[in-house]
Design a protein around this motif. Structure first.
Motif, PDB file in Angstrom:
ATOM      1  N   ASP A 167      14.740   4.794   0.975  1.00  0.00           N
ATOM      2  CA  ASP A 167      14.601   4.675   1.995  1.00  0.00           C
ATOM      3  C   ASP A 167      13.249   6.346   2.172  1.00  0.00           C
ATOM      4  N   ALA A 168      12.450   5.856   1.078  1.00  0.00           N
ATOM      5  CA  ALA A 168      11.040   6.905   0.195  1.00  0.00           C
ATOM      6  C   ALA A 168      11.354   8.292  -0.398  1.00  0.00           C
ATOM      7  N   LEU A 169      13.172   8.318  -0.311  1.00  0.00           N
ATOM      8  CA  LEU A 169      13.416   9.390  -1.187  1.00  0.00           C
ATOM      9  C   LEU A 169      13.855   9.556  -2.709  1.00  0.00           C
ATOM     10  N   THR A 221      12.233   0.094  -6.104  1.00  0.00           N
ATOM     11  CA  THR A 221      11.347   0.311  -4.974  1.00  0.00           C
ATOM     12  C   THR A 221      12.372  -0.591  -3.643  1.00  0.00           C
ATOM     13  N   SER A 222      12.507  -0.285  -2.779  1.00  0.00           N
ATOM     14  CA  SER A 222      12.940  -1.182  -0.794  1.00  0.00           C
ATOM     15  C   SER A 222      12.255  -2.026  -0.973  1.00  0.00           C
ATOM     16  N   ASN A 223      10.458  -2.568  -0.943  1.00  0.00           N
ATOM     17  CA  ASN A 223       9.939  -3.197  -0.327  1.00  0.00           C
ATOM     18  C   ASN A 223       9.530  -3.902  -1.505  1.00  0.00           C
ATOM     19  N   GLY A 224       8.433  -3.309  -2.002  1.00  0.00           N
ATOM     20  CA  GLY A 224       6.934  -4.671  -3.293  1.00  0.00           C
ATOM     21  C   GLY A 224       8.410  -4.551  -4.937  1.00  0.00           C
ATOM     22  N   CYS A 225       8.436  -3.473  -4.440  1.00  0.00           N
ATOM     23  CA  CYS A 225       9.798  -4.066  -6.026  1.00  0.00           C
ATOM     24  C   CYS A 225      10.281  -5.001  -5.995  1.00  0.00           C
ATOM     25  N   SER A 226      11.508  -4.826  -5.262  1.00  0.00           N
ATOM     26  CA  SER A 226      11.980  -5.980  -4.451  1.00  0.00           C
ATOM     27  C   SER A 226      11.486  -7.275  -4.337  1.00  0.00           C
ATOM     28  N   VAL A 229       0.764  -0.933  -0.004  1.00  0.00           N
ATOM     29  CA  VAL A 229       0.409   0.242   0.064  1.00  0.00           C
ATOM     30  C   VAL A 229       0.935   1.006  -0.158  1.00  0.00           C
ATOM     31  N   LEU A 230       1.724   1.030   0.541  1.00  0.00           N
ATOM     32  CA  LEU A 230       2.899   2.564   0.962  1.00  0.00           C
ATOM     33  C   LEU A 230       4.372   1.969   0.602  1.00  0.00           C
ATOM     34  N   ARG A 231       4.371   2.543  -1.342  1.00  0.00           N
ATOM     35  CA  ARG A 231       3.593   2.270  -1.785  1.00  0.00           C
ATOM     36  C   ARG A 231       3.761   2.036  -3.353  1.00  0.00           C
ATOM     37  N   ALA A 232       4.244   1.316  -3.577  1.00  0.00           N
ATOM     38  CA  ALA A 232       4.545   0.371  -4.369  1.00  0.00           C
ATOM     39  C   ALA A 232       3.543   0.008  -5.189  1.00  0.00           C
ATOM     40  N   THR A 233       2.267  -0.631  -4.357  1.00  0.00           N
ATOM     41  CA  THR A 233       1.665  -0.926  -5.564  1.00  0.00           C
ATOM     42  C   THR A 233       0.535  -0.027  -5.739  1.00  0.00           C
TER      43      THR A 233
END
Ligand code: MLT
Length: 257
Positions: free
Chosen positions: A73-75, A103-108, A27-31
Motif C-alpha cells: 500500500d505504498a508504505l 511491490t504490489s503492481n510492477g514486481c507482481s 512509473v509510480l514507482r517500481a520500474t
C-alpha cells in the motif's frame, strides 16, 4: 512494425509476448525504482510478488550482500531494509548488492512475465534508451503497463504513449498501432509539457502525495536522466543485454533517431 500497448496486465495477449520486443512500465514507482537501483550499482534486482517469495529468495541467497526492499500500500514493510522510493536506492544503500524487491503492481507484473524471453524495464528516467533499443531491435513492440491493481493508470499510459510517439517520429509515422497505442499518443499531446501532472492527477499519485511522497513524484517524472536499460530475464533484472530471441526480425526503415 506493429506496436501494441496494453494498459493493464490482464489485457496483455500472451502470444504477442513471444513475437516481439517486450517492455514493462510502472512509473509510480517500481520500474523507476529499479532503474535507480541499477544506475546506482545494484548487481541485480529480483522482483517478487509476495512475502512468501521474498522470504524464500532471502533464504536461498543469504542475508549477506542482500537488500530487501518494497512496499505494501505504498508504505515500507516492517523488517525490510528499504521502502519503494527511488530516492532510497542510492550507491550507498544498494551498490554491489542483490536487491529483492516486493511491490504490489510492477514486481507482481514481472513475476507474471517470467516465461517471456526478456522484458525491458522502462520508466521516464531511461525512456530514450528504451526507444533506441526498440529501434535497434527492429521487431514488433509490445508495451505493457503495470497499471494499478490491474486498473488503467494515467502515468504508465503517458509513458507508453511517449514511447509510441518517439518511435513514430523515428520511423516516419509508419507504425501499425493498436487502439491503446493511439490513445497513448493522444495522452502524450495532453501531458508532454507537464509530465509530472500525469503523476499528480493519477489515483496512485494522489495516494502517494497523501503519504508524503511528493519528491518521489517529481523524481519519477524526470525524463531521460539515465542511459541504462535493465532487462528482466527468467527471474532477475540485470544490465546484461539478453541473447537475441530466435523470432524473425521485421524490416525497419529508420528516418530519424
Ligand atoms: C507498485 O509496484 O505497486 C508500485 O511501485 C507501488 C508504489 O508506488 O510503491
Amino acid at each position: 512494425v506493429k506496436v501494441d500497448v496494453f494498459f493493464t496486465i490482464p489485457q496483455v495477449k500472451d502470444d504477442l509476448l513471444h513475437s516481439g520486443s517486450v517492455v514493462l512500465i510502472d512509473v509510480l514507482r517500481a520500474t523507476t525504482t529499479i532503474c535507480h537501483a541499477m544506475e546506482n550499482g545494484a548487481q541485480r534486482v529480483i522482483p517478487v510478488g509476495d512475502l512468501g517469495e521474498a522470504t524464500s529468495f532471502v533464504e536461498s541467497l543469504g542475508r549477506a550482500n542482500l537488500v530487501l526492499g518494497g512496499e505494501r500500500d505504498a508504505l515500507p514493510i516492517e523488517g525490510f531494509d528499504l521502502g519503494n522510493s527511488p530516492l532510497e536506492y542510492t550507491e550507498e544503500s544498494v551498490g554491489g548488492s542483490n536487491v529483492v524487491l516486493l511491490t504490489s503492481n510492477g514486481c507482481s507484473a514481472l513475476t507474471r512475465m517470467r516465461h517471456v524471453h526478456a522484458v525491458a524495464i522502462a520508466s521516464f528516467a531511461n525512456h530514450r534508451t528504451v526507444v533506441d533499443w526498440l529501434l535497434k531491435e527492429g521487431r514488433d513492440v509490445v508495451i505493457c503497463c503495470a497499471g494499478s491493481r490491474d486498473q488503467f493508470c494515467i502515468e504508465d499510459s503517458v509513458c507508453a504513449g511517449l514511447l509510441v510517439s518517439r518511435l513514430q517520429k523515428a520511423l516516419g509515422g509508419k507504425l501499425e498501432l493498436n487502439d491503446a497505442a493511439r490513445v497513448g499518443e493522444v495522452l502524450v499531446e495532453r501531458y508532454a509539457d507537464c509530465l509530472v501532472d500525469s503523476l499528480k492527477q493519477s489515483s496512485h499519485g494522489r495516494h502517494l502525495l497523501k503519504h508524503g511522497f511528493a519528491e518521489d513524484l517529481e523524481t519519477c517524472a524526470r525524463l531521460d536522466v539515465m542511459e541504462i536499460l535493465p532487462f528482466f530475464v527468467k527471474d532477475q533484472i540485470t544490465l546484461e543485454t539478453p541473447a537475441p530471441s530466435t523470432e524473425p526480425q521485421a524490416a525497419v526503415d529508420r528516418v530519424e533517431a
